[in-house]
Write an enzyme that holds these catalytic residues in place. Sequence first.
Site, PDB file in Angstrom:
ATOM      1  N   ASP A 148      36.586 -54.766 -15.252  1.00  0.00           N
ATOM      2  CA  ASP A 148      37.424 -55.005 -16.428  1.00  0.00           C
ATOM      3  C   ASP A 148      38.778 -55.530 -15.970  1.00  0.00           C
ATOM      4  O   ASP A 148      39.272 -55.143 -14.904  1.00  0.00           O
ATOM      5  CB  ASP A 148      37.707 -53.694 -17.175  1.00  0.00           C
ATOM      6  CG  ASP A 148      36.537 -53.172 -17.967  1.00  0.00           C
ATOM      7  OD1 ASP A 148      35.448 -53.742 -17.861  1.00  0.00           O
ATOM      8  OD2 ASP A 148      36.738 -52.190 -18.686  1.00  0.00           O
ATOM      9  N   ASP A 342      35.068 -56.440 -18.551  1.00  0.00           N
ATOM     10  CA  ASP A 342      34.403 -56.409 -17.355  1.00  0.00           C
ATOM     11  C   ASP A 342      33.053 -56.950 -17.404  1.00  0.00           C
ATOM     12  O   ASP A 342      32.118 -56.303 -17.283  1.00  0.00           O
ATOM     13  CB  ASP A 342      34.299 -54.994 -17.030  1.00  0.00           C
ATOM     14  CG  ASP A 342      34.568 -54.826 -15.651  1.00  0.00           C
ATOM     15  OD1 ASP A 342      35.410 -55.156 -15.304  1.00  0.00           O
ATOM     16  OD2 ASP A 342      34.023 -54.358 -14.868  1.00  0.00           O
TER      17      ASP A 342
END
Length: 438
Positions: A148, A342
Amino acid sequence: HFAETSYYFEGGLRKVRPYYFDFRTYCKGRWVGRSLLHVFSTEFRAQPLAYYRAAARAGRLRLNEEPVRDLDIVLKNNDFLRNTVHRHEPPVTAQPIQILVENDEVVVVDKPSSLPVHPCGRFRHNTVIFILGKEHDLKELHTIHRLDRMTSGVLMFAKTIEVSKRIDEQVRERQLEKEYVCRVVGEFPEHEMVCEEPILVVSYKVGVCRVDPKGKFCKTIFHRLSYNGKTSVVKCLPRTGRTHQIRVHLQYLGHPIVNDPIYNMEAWGPERGKGGKIDKTDEELLKALVEEHRSKQSLDILGISEEDLNSSAEDKDCDNSSDCTKSAQADPINENSCPAEDTKDSEKNDITACPLNSDTNLEMLEKNKELCSCEKQDGQTGEKSSEEKDPLCVECKITRRDPSPKELVMYLHALRYKGAEFEYCSKMPEWAMEDWEE
Protein backbone atom coordinates in the site's frame (compact mmCIF):
# COMPACT_ATOMS: atom_id res chain seq x y z
CA HIS A 1 11.72 9.99 -18.38
CA PHE A 2 13.88 10.80 -15.35
CA ALA A 3 14.93 14.17 -16.82
CA GLU A 4 11.32 15.45 -17.05
CA THR A 5 11.66 17.23 -13.71
CA SER A 6 13.56 17.29 -10.42
CA TYR A 7 12.89 16.97 -6.70
CA TYR A 8 13.15 19.53 -3.96
CA PHE A 9 12.77 19.10 -0.22
CA GLU A 10 10.74 21.31 2.08
CA GLY A 11 9.26 20.87 5.55
CA GLY A 12 10.07 17.16 5.78
CA LEU A 13 8.46 16.51 2.37
CA ARG A 14 9.80 15.38 -1.00
CA LYS A 15 8.23 17.50 -3.73
CA VAL A 16 8.27 17.32 -7.52
CA ARG A 17 8.58 20.45 -9.64
CA PRO A 18 5.57 20.67 -11.99
CA TYR A 19 6.38 19.43 -15.49
CA TYR A 20 4.89 18.85 -18.93
CA PHE A 21 3.68 15.37 -19.72
CA ASP A 22 1.95 13.73 -22.71
CA PHE A 23 -1.03 11.48 -22.10
CA ARG A 24 -1.51 9.24 -25.14
CA THR A 25 -4.28 6.88 -26.15
CA TYR A 26 -5.79 5.22 -29.18
CA CYS A 27 -9.46 5.87 -29.86
CA LYS A 28 -11.57 3.45 -27.82
CA GLY A 29 -14.34 1.53 -29.57
CA ARG A 30 -17.10 3.42 -27.78
CA TRP A 31 -15.67 6.76 -28.98
CA VAL A 32 -15.87 5.90 -32.69
CA GLY A 33 -18.37 8.18 -34.45
CA ARG A 34 -18.47 10.62 -31.54
CA SER A 35 -16.97 14.09 -31.55
CA LEU A 36 -13.92 14.89 -29.46
CA LEU A 37 -16.02 17.50 -27.66
CA HIS A 38 -18.61 14.87 -26.73
CA VAL A 39 -15.93 12.49 -25.42
CA PHE A 40 -14.39 15.24 -23.27
CA SER A 41 -17.76 16.34 -21.92
CA THR A 42 -18.92 12.83 -20.98
CA GLU A 43 -15.79 10.90 -20.02
CA PHE A 44 -13.14 13.43 -19.03
CA ARG A 45 -14.85 15.88 -16.75
CA ALA A 46 -11.84 16.52 -14.54
CA GLN A 47 -11.46 19.77 -16.47
CA PRO A 48 -14.18 22.08 -17.80
CA LEU A 49 -14.74 22.12 -21.56
CA ALA A 50 -13.29 25.64 -21.64
CA TYR A 51 -9.95 24.12 -20.65
CA TYR A 52 -9.96 21.66 -23.58
CA ARG A 53 -10.90 24.45 -26.00
CA ALA A 54 -8.00 26.56 -24.69
CA ALA A 55 -5.67 23.53 -24.85
CA ALA A 56 -6.65 22.99 -28.50
CA ARG A 57 -5.97 26.67 -29.29
CA ALA A 58 -2.58 26.32 -27.59
CA GLY A 59 -1.70 23.29 -29.73
CA ARG A 60 -1.66 20.87 -26.80
CA LEU A 61 -4.24 18.46 -28.23
CA ARG A 62 -3.07 16.39 -31.18
CA LEU A 63 -4.97 13.84 -33.23
CA ASN A 64 -2.77 11.55 -35.32
CA GLU A 65 0.06 13.98 -34.50
CA GLU A 66 -1.79 16.93 -36.10
CA PRO A 67 -2.91 19.84 -33.88
CA VAL A 68 -6.64 19.67 -33.16
CA ARG A 69 -8.23 22.85 -34.52
CA ASP A 70 -11.85 21.88 -33.93
CA LEU A 71 -13.21 19.82 -31.03
CA ASP A 72 -16.22 18.90 -33.20
CA ILE A 73 -13.99 16.57 -35.19
CA VAL A 74 -15.48 13.04 -35.31
CA LEU A 75 -13.25 10.22 -34.09
CA LYS A 76 -12.47 7.19 -36.24
CA ASN A 77 -11.15 3.75 -35.37
CA ASN A 78 -7.39 3.72 -34.58
CA ASP A 79 -7.19 7.51 -34.19
CA PHE A 80 -4.26 8.40 -31.91
CA LEU A 81 -4.80 11.17 -29.37
CA ARG A 82 -2.07 13.04 -27.51
CA ASN A 83 -2.79 15.54 -24.73
CA THR A 84 0.02 17.65 -23.24
CA VAL A 85 -0.68 18.65 -19.65
CA HIS A 86 1.13 20.55 -16.92
CA ARG A 87 1.43 17.92 -14.24
CA HIS A 88 1.54 18.41 -10.46
CA GLU A 89 2.28 15.55 -8.05
CA PRO A 90 1.31 15.35 -4.38
CA PRO A 91 4.21 15.52 -1.90
CA VAL A 92 5.48 12.44 -0.09
CA THR A 93 7.73 12.00 2.93
CA ALA A 94 11.34 13.17 2.60
CA GLN A 95 12.46 10.05 4.46
CA PRO A 96 14.99 8.26 2.23
CA ILE A 97 14.50 4.77 0.79
CA GLN A 98 16.90 2.44 2.58
CA ILE A 99 18.42 -0.33 0.47
CA LEU A 100 18.49 -3.52 2.56
CA VAL A 101 19.95 -5.93 -0.03
CA GLU A 102 21.31 -5.56 -3.54
CA ASN A 103 22.84 -8.43 -5.50
CA ASP A 104 22.77 -9.83 -9.05
CA GLU A 105 19.18 -11.01 -8.67
CA VAL A 106 17.23 -8.62 -6.43
CA VAL A 107 17.02 -5.20 -4.87
CA VAL A 108 15.28 -5.16 -1.48
CA VAL A 109 14.37 -1.84 0.12
CA ASP A 110 12.70 -0.52 3.25
CA LYS A 111 9.93 1.58 1.75
CA PRO A 112 8.81 4.68 3.68
CA SER A 113 5.10 5.29 4.20
CA SER A 114 3.28 7.58 1.67
CA LEU A 115 5.31 6.44 -1.36
CA PRO A 116 3.55 4.45 -4.11
CA VAL A 117 5.60 1.59 -5.51
CA HIS A 118 5.19 2.54 -9.17
CA PRO A 119 3.49 5.28 -11.20
CA CYS A 120 -0.27 5.34 -10.61
CA GLY A 121 -2.91 8.00 -10.41
CA ARG A 122 -1.29 11.38 -9.75
CA PHE A 123 2.09 9.89 -8.77
CA ARG A 124 4.94 9.36 -11.20
CA HIS A 125 8.29 10.78 -10.03
CA ASN A 126 7.24 10.54 -6.38
CA THR A 127 7.31 6.73 -6.54
CA VAL A 128 9.79 4.08 -5.39
CA ILE A 129 10.56 3.04 -8.99
CA PHE A 130 11.43 6.59 -10.10
CA ILE A 131 13.41 7.50 -6.95
CA LEU A 132 15.49 4.30 -7.20
CA GLY A 133 16.16 5.07 -10.86
CA LYS A 134 17.00 8.74 -10.41
CA GLU A 135 18.89 8.65 -7.11
CA HIS A 136 20.39 5.14 -7.03
CA ASP A 137 20.75 4.39 -10.75
CA LEU A 138 18.67 1.23 -10.28
CA LYS A 139 16.69 0.92 -13.50
CA GLU A 140 14.52 -1.64 -15.28
CA LEU A 141 13.49 -3.31 -12.02
CA HIS A 142 10.67 -5.86 -12.02
CA THR A 143 7.98 -5.57 -9.37
CA ILE A 144 7.57 -8.85 -7.44
CA HIS A 145 4.96 -7.69 -4.94
CA ARG A 146 3.54 -4.36 -3.86
CA LEU A 147 2.79 -2.48 -0.68
CA ASP A 148 0.00 0.00 0.00
CA ARG A 149 1.15 3.55 -0.58
CA MET A 150 0.71 4.24 3.16
CA THR A 151 2.38 0.96 4.26
CA SER A 152 6.11 0.93 4.97
CA GLY A 153 8.58 -1.92 5.03
CA VAL A 154 10.22 -4.70 3.02
CA LEU A 155 9.74 -4.35 -0.71
CA MET A 156 11.42 -6.64 -3.25
CA PHE A 157 12.33 -6.04 -6.88
CA ALA A 158 13.84 -8.51 -9.34
CA LYS A 159 16.68 -7.44 -11.62
CA THR A 160 15.72 -9.91 -14.35
CA ILE A 161 12.48 -11.31 -15.70
CA GLU A 162 13.70 -14.85 -14.88
CA VAL A 163 14.10 -14.04 -11.18
CA SER A 164 10.75 -12.26 -11.20
CA LYS A 165 9.01 -15.34 -12.65
CA ARG A 166 10.72 -17.67 -10.17
CA ILE A 167 9.62 -15.67 -7.12
CA ASP A 168 6.21 -15.00 -8.63
CA GLU A 169 5.68 -18.74 -8.83
CA GLN A 170 6.36 -18.99 -5.09
CA VAL A 171 3.79 -16.25 -4.50
CA ARG A 172 1.18 -18.13 -6.56
CA GLU A 173 1.88 -21.37 -4.74
CA ARG A 174 1.58 -19.64 -1.35
CA GLN A 175 5.23 -20.39 -0.50
CA LEU A 176 5.99 -16.78 0.40
CA GLU A 177 5.62 -16.03 4.10
CA LYS A 178 4.77 -12.43 4.97
CA GLU A 179 4.90 -10.85 8.40
CA TYR A 180 3.60 -7.39 9.20
CA VAL A 181 3.43 -5.35 12.38
CA CYS A 182 0.91 -2.61 13.18
CA ARG A 183 -0.38 -0.46 16.05
CA VAL A 184 -4.14 -0.69 16.56
CA VAL A 185 -6.80 1.00 18.64
CA GLY A 186 -7.63 -0.53 22.04
CA GLU A 187 -6.66 -3.72 23.84
CA PHE A 188 -6.27 -6.46 21.24
CA PRO A 189 -7.03 -9.99 22.59
CA GLU A 190 -4.00 -11.84 23.96
CA HIS A 191 -4.86 -15.13 22.25
CA GLU A 192 -4.30 -15.78 18.54
CA MET A 193 -7.04 -14.30 16.35
CA VAL A 194 -7.87 -15.63 12.89
CA CYS A 195 -10.06 -13.60 10.51
CA GLU A 196 -11.39 -15.22 7.33
CA GLU A 197 -13.99 -12.67 6.28
CA PRO A 198 -14.30 -12.19 2.49
CA ILE A 199 -13.34 -8.76 1.15
CA LEU A 200 -15.04 -6.77 -1.60
CA VAL A 201 -13.66 -3.69 -3.38
CA VAL A 202 -16.11 -0.80 -2.94
CA SER A 203 -14.25 1.75 -5.09
CA TYR A 204 -11.08 1.47 -7.13
CA LYS A 205 -10.88 5.24 -7.53
CA VAL A 206 -10.96 6.14 -3.83
CA GLY A 207 -9.42 2.82 -2.83
CA VAL A 208 -11.92 1.43 -0.35
CA CYS A 209 -12.78 -2.18 0.51
CA ARG A 210 -15.09 -3.80 3.04
CA VAL A 211 -16.09 -7.20 4.37
CA ASP A 212 -18.92 -8.66 2.28
CA PRO A 213 -20.20 -12.22 1.63
CA LYS A 214 -19.84 -11.48 -2.10
CA GLY A 215 -16.15 -10.67 -1.66
CA LYS A 216 -13.09 -12.85 -2.20
CA PHE A 217 -11.94 -15.35 0.40
CA CYS A 218 -9.01 -14.27 2.54
CA LYS A 219 -7.34 -15.21 5.79
CA THR A 220 -5.20 -13.27 8.28
CA ILE A 221 -3.69 -14.51 11.55
CA PHE A 222 -3.05 -11.96 14.32
CA HIS A 223 -0.86 -12.15 17.48
CA ARG A 224 -0.69 -9.36 20.05
CA LEU A 225 2.87 -8.28 20.88
CA SER A 226 2.22 -5.53 23.46
CA TYR A 227 -0.42 -3.21 24.96
CA ASN A 228 0.32 0.18 26.51
CA GLY A 229 -3.06 0.91 28.06
CA LYS A 230 -4.41 2.66 24.97
CA THR A 231 -3.14 0.89 21.86
CA SER A 232 -1.77 -2.54 20.95
CA VAL A 233 1.08 -3.66 18.73
CA VAL A 234 -0.05 -6.64 16.65
CA LYS A 235 1.83 -9.07 14.41
CA CYS A 236 -0.12 -9.90 11.23
CA LEU A 237 0.37 -12.97 9.04
CA PRO A 238 -1.70 -12.68 5.84
CA ARG A 239 -2.25 -16.08 4.25
CA THR A 240 -3.87 -14.62 1.14
CA GLY A 241 -3.18 -11.42 -0.71
CA ARG A 242 -6.24 -9.22 -1.08
CA THR A 243 -6.26 -5.47 -1.39
CA HIS A 244 -6.15 -3.84 2.08
CA GLN A 245 -6.64 -7.27 3.66
CA ILE A 246 -4.90 -6.56 6.99
CA ARG A 247 -6.51 -3.13 7.37
CA VAL A 248 -10.04 -4.34 6.59
CA HIS A 249 -9.78 -7.38 8.87
CA LEU A 250 -8.51 -5.25 11.78
CA GLN A 251 -11.39 -2.83 11.26
CA TYR A 252 -13.85 -5.75 11.24
CA LEU A 253 -12.38 -7.02 14.53
CA GLY A 254 -12.95 -3.59 16.10
CA HIS A 255 -9.25 -2.70 16.30
CA PRO A 256 -8.47 -0.51 13.27
CA ILE A 257 -4.94 0.78 12.75
CA VAL A 258 -4.54 3.90 14.93
CA ASN A 259 -3.96 6.37 12.09
CA ASP A 260 -5.51 4.56 9.13
CA PRO A 261 -6.80 7.36 6.85
CA ILE A 262 -9.54 5.12 5.43
CA TYR A 263 -10.59 2.41 7.89
CA ASN A 264 -10.43 4.42 11.12
CA MET A 265 -12.68 7.29 10.11
CA GLU A 266 -16.00 8.59 11.49
CA ALA A 267 -17.56 8.06 8.05
CA TRP A 268 -17.98 4.35 8.86
CA GLY A 269 -20.35 5.18 11.72
CA PRO A 270 -20.09 5.13 15.54
CA GLU A 271 -18.58 1.60 15.54
CA ARG A 272 -16.21 2.51 12.69
CA GLY A 273 -17.14 -0.63 10.74
CA LYS A 274 -16.68 -3.14 13.55
CA GLY A 275 -18.32 -6.46 12.73
CA GLY A 276 -19.07 -5.22 9.22
CA LYS A 277 -21.84 -2.90 10.52
CA ILE A 278 -21.81 0.17 8.31
CA ASP A 279 -25.46 1.35 8.00
CA LYS A 280 -24.66 3.16 4.75
CA THR A 281 -24.84 2.29 1.08
CA ASP A 282 -21.50 2.12 -0.70
CA GLU A 283 -22.24 5.48 -2.34
CA GLU A 284 -23.08 7.09 1.00
CA LEU A 285 -19.94 5.65 2.56
CA LEU A 286 -17.68 6.96 -0.19
CA LYS A 287 -19.30 10.37 -0.05
CA ALA A 288 -18.88 10.50 3.74
CA LEU A 289 -15.21 9.47 3.52
CA VAL A 290 -14.46 12.09 0.87
CA GLU A 291 -16.32 14.79 2.83
CA GLU A 292 -14.42 13.93 6.01
CA HIS A 293 -11.07 14.31 4.23
CA ARG A 294 -12.26 17.39 2.35
CA SER A 295 -13.15 19.07 5.66
CA LYS A 296 -9.64 18.32 6.92
CA GLN A 297 -8.07 19.44 3.61
CA SER A 298 -6.45 16.03 3.40
CA LEU A 299 -7.67 14.59 0.08
CA ASP A 300 -4.02 14.20 -0.93
CA ILE A 301 -3.66 11.65 1.88
CA LEU A 302 -6.12 9.53 -0.12
CA GLY A 303 -4.07 10.27 -3.23
CA ILE A 304 -6.98 12.01 -4.96
CA SER A 305 -7.91 15.57 -5.83
CA GLU A 306 -11.11 17.47 -6.50
CA GLU A 307 -10.47 17.09 -10.24
CA ASP A 308 -10.46 13.31 -9.93
CA LEU A 309 -13.74 13.39 -8.03
CA ASN A 310 -15.27 15.53 -10.77
CA SER A 311 -14.36 12.96 -13.39
CA SER A 312 -16.79 10.18 -14.15
CA ALA A 313 -14.45 7.74 -15.85
CA GLU A 314 -13.62 5.23 -13.15
CA ASP A 315 -10.71 2.96 -13.96
CA LYS A 316 -11.62 -0.68 -13.48
CA ASP A 317 -8.11 -2.06 -13.79
CA CYS A 318 -7.30 -3.53 -10.38
CA ASP A 319 -4.61 -5.72 -8.99
CA ASN A 320 -5.36 -8.35 -6.39
CA SER A 321 -1.91 -8.81 -4.98
CA SER A 322 -1.62 -8.84 -1.27
CA ASP A 323 -0.32 -5.58 -0.37
CA CYS A 324 -0.98 -4.18 -3.68
CA THR A 325 -1.00 -0.54 -4.56
CA LYS A 326 -4.23 -0.21 -6.40
CA SER A 327 -2.35 0.08 -9.56
CA ALA A 328 -4.82 1.51 -12.02
CA GLN A 329 -3.12 3.59 -14.62
CA ALA A 330 -3.70 7.28 -14.83
CA ASP A 331 -6.46 8.11 -17.25
CA PRO A 332 -4.90 8.75 -20.67
CA ILE A 333 -6.49 12.15 -21.17
CA ASN A 334 -6.76 13.73 -17.77
CA GLU A 335 -4.98 13.13 -14.51
CA ASN A 336 -7.71 10.89 -13.27
CA SER A 337 -6.41 9.04 -10.29
CA CYS A 338 -7.01 5.63 -8.93
CA PRO A 339 -4.84 5.80 -5.90
CA ALA A 340 -5.81 3.37 -3.45
CA GLU A 341 -3.50 0.96 -2.63
CA ASP A 342 -1.48 -1.99 -2.41
CA THR A 343 -1.36 -4.60 -3.97
CA LYS A 344 -9.40 14.84 -6.99
CA ASP A 345 -11.22 22.65 -6.21
CA SER A 346 -11.11 23.57 -9.81
CA GLU A 347 -10.86 27.29 -10.48
CA LYS A 348 -12.23 28.06 -13.89
CA ASN A 349 -11.10 31.68 -14.05
CA ASP A 350 -8.92 32.82 -16.93
CA ILE A 351 -9.03 29.47 -18.70
CA THR A 352 -10.97 30.83 -21.64
CA ALA A 353 -8.85 33.97 -21.80
CA CYS A 354 -6.01 32.45 -23.80
CA PRO A 355 -6.14 34.08 -27.24
CA LEU A 356 -2.50 33.29 -28.05
CA ASN A 357 -2.16 31.35 -31.27
CA SER A 358 -0.98 27.77 -31.08
CA ASP A 359 2.45 28.42 -32.59
CA THR A 360 3.26 31.00 -29.91
CA ASN A 361 2.00 28.71 -27.18
CA LEU A 362 3.88 25.70 -28.50
CA GLU A 363 7.08 27.74 -28.62
CA MET A 364 6.50 28.81 -25.02
CA LEU A 365 5.66 25.21 -24.13
CA GLU A 366 8.93 23.90 -25.53
CA LYS A 367 10.89 26.59 -23.64
CA ASN A 368 9.09 25.67 -20.45
CA LYS A 369 9.83 22.00 -21.02
CA GLU A 370 13.55 22.80 -21.25
CA LEU A 371 13.43 24.99 -18.17
CA CYS A 372 11.59 22.35 -16.17
CA SER A 373 13.94 19.53 -17.14
CA CYS A 374 17.20 21.45 -16.81
CA GLU A 375 16.64 23.54 -13.73
CA LYS A 376 18.21 22.36 -10.46
CA GLN A 377 18.76 18.77 -11.55
CA ASP A 378 20.66 18.08 -8.34
CA GLY A 379 17.36 18.07 -6.46
CA GLN A 380 18.48 20.63 -3.93
CA THR A 381 15.94 22.48 -1.83
CA GLY A 382 14.35 25.37 -3.66
CA GLU A 383 11.10 27.19 -4.27
CA LYS A 384 9.03 26.77 -7.40
CA SER A 385 10.35 29.14 -10.03
CA SER A 386 8.14 31.42 -12.09
CA GLU A 387 8.99 29.34 -15.18
CA GLU A 388 7.03 26.47 -13.63
CA LYS A 389 3.74 28.38 -13.81
CA ASP A 390 1.58 27.47 -16.78
CA PRO A 391 -1.11 29.81 -18.16
CA LEU A 392 -3.62 27.00 -18.80
CA CYS A 393 -2.99 24.95 -15.67
CA VAL A 394 -5.76 24.91 -13.06
CA GLU A 395 -3.41 23.46 -10.43
CA CYS A 396 -1.04 26.43 -10.83
CA LYS A 397 -3.84 28.73 -9.63
CA ILE A 398 -4.56 26.68 -6.49
CA THR A 399 -2.75 26.85 -3.18
CA ARG A 400 -2.98 23.55 -1.34
CA ARG A 401 -2.18 22.83 2.28
CA ASP A 402 0.86 20.59 2.59
CA PRO A 403 0.38 17.48 4.69
CA SER A 404 2.55 17.28 7.78
CA PRO A 405 5.17 14.49 7.78
CA LYS A 406 3.16 12.87 10.61
CA GLU A 407 0.07 12.66 8.38
CA LEU A 408 2.11 10.69 5.85
CA VAL A 409 2.80 7.83 8.25
CA MET A 410 0.46 4.92 8.87
CA TYR A 411 1.30 2.37 11.57
CA LEU A 412 1.48 -0.69 9.30
CA HIS A 413 4.88 -2.10 8.38
CA ALA A 414 6.03 -5.11 6.32
CA LEU A 415 8.58 -6.60 8.70
CA ARG A 416 9.66 -9.81 6.96
CA TYR A 417 9.32 -11.65 3.65
CA LYS A 418 10.52 -15.24 3.46
CA GLY A 419 10.64 -17.51 0.43
CA ALA A 420 12.15 -20.87 -0.46
CA GLU A 421 15.70 -19.49 -0.80
CA PHE A 422 15.59 -16.09 0.89
CA GLU A 423 14.51 -14.15 3.94
CA TYR A 424 14.54 -10.35 4.12
CA CYS A 425 13.82 -8.35 7.26
CA SER A 426 13.65 -4.68 8.19
CA LYS A 427 14.00 -3.07 11.60
CA MET A 428 11.00 -2.81 13.88
CA PRO A 429 9.62 0.72 13.40
CA GLU A 430 9.88 3.17 16.29
CA TRP A 431 6.10 3.29 16.81
CA ALA A 432 6.02 -0.50 17.33
CA MET A 433 8.35 -0.46 20.35
CA GLU A 434 6.72 -1.58 23.60
CA ASP A 435 7.66 1.62 25.47
CA TRP A 436 6.64 3.98 22.65
CA GLU A 437 4.14 6.72 23.51
CA GLU A 438 1.88 8.78 21.28
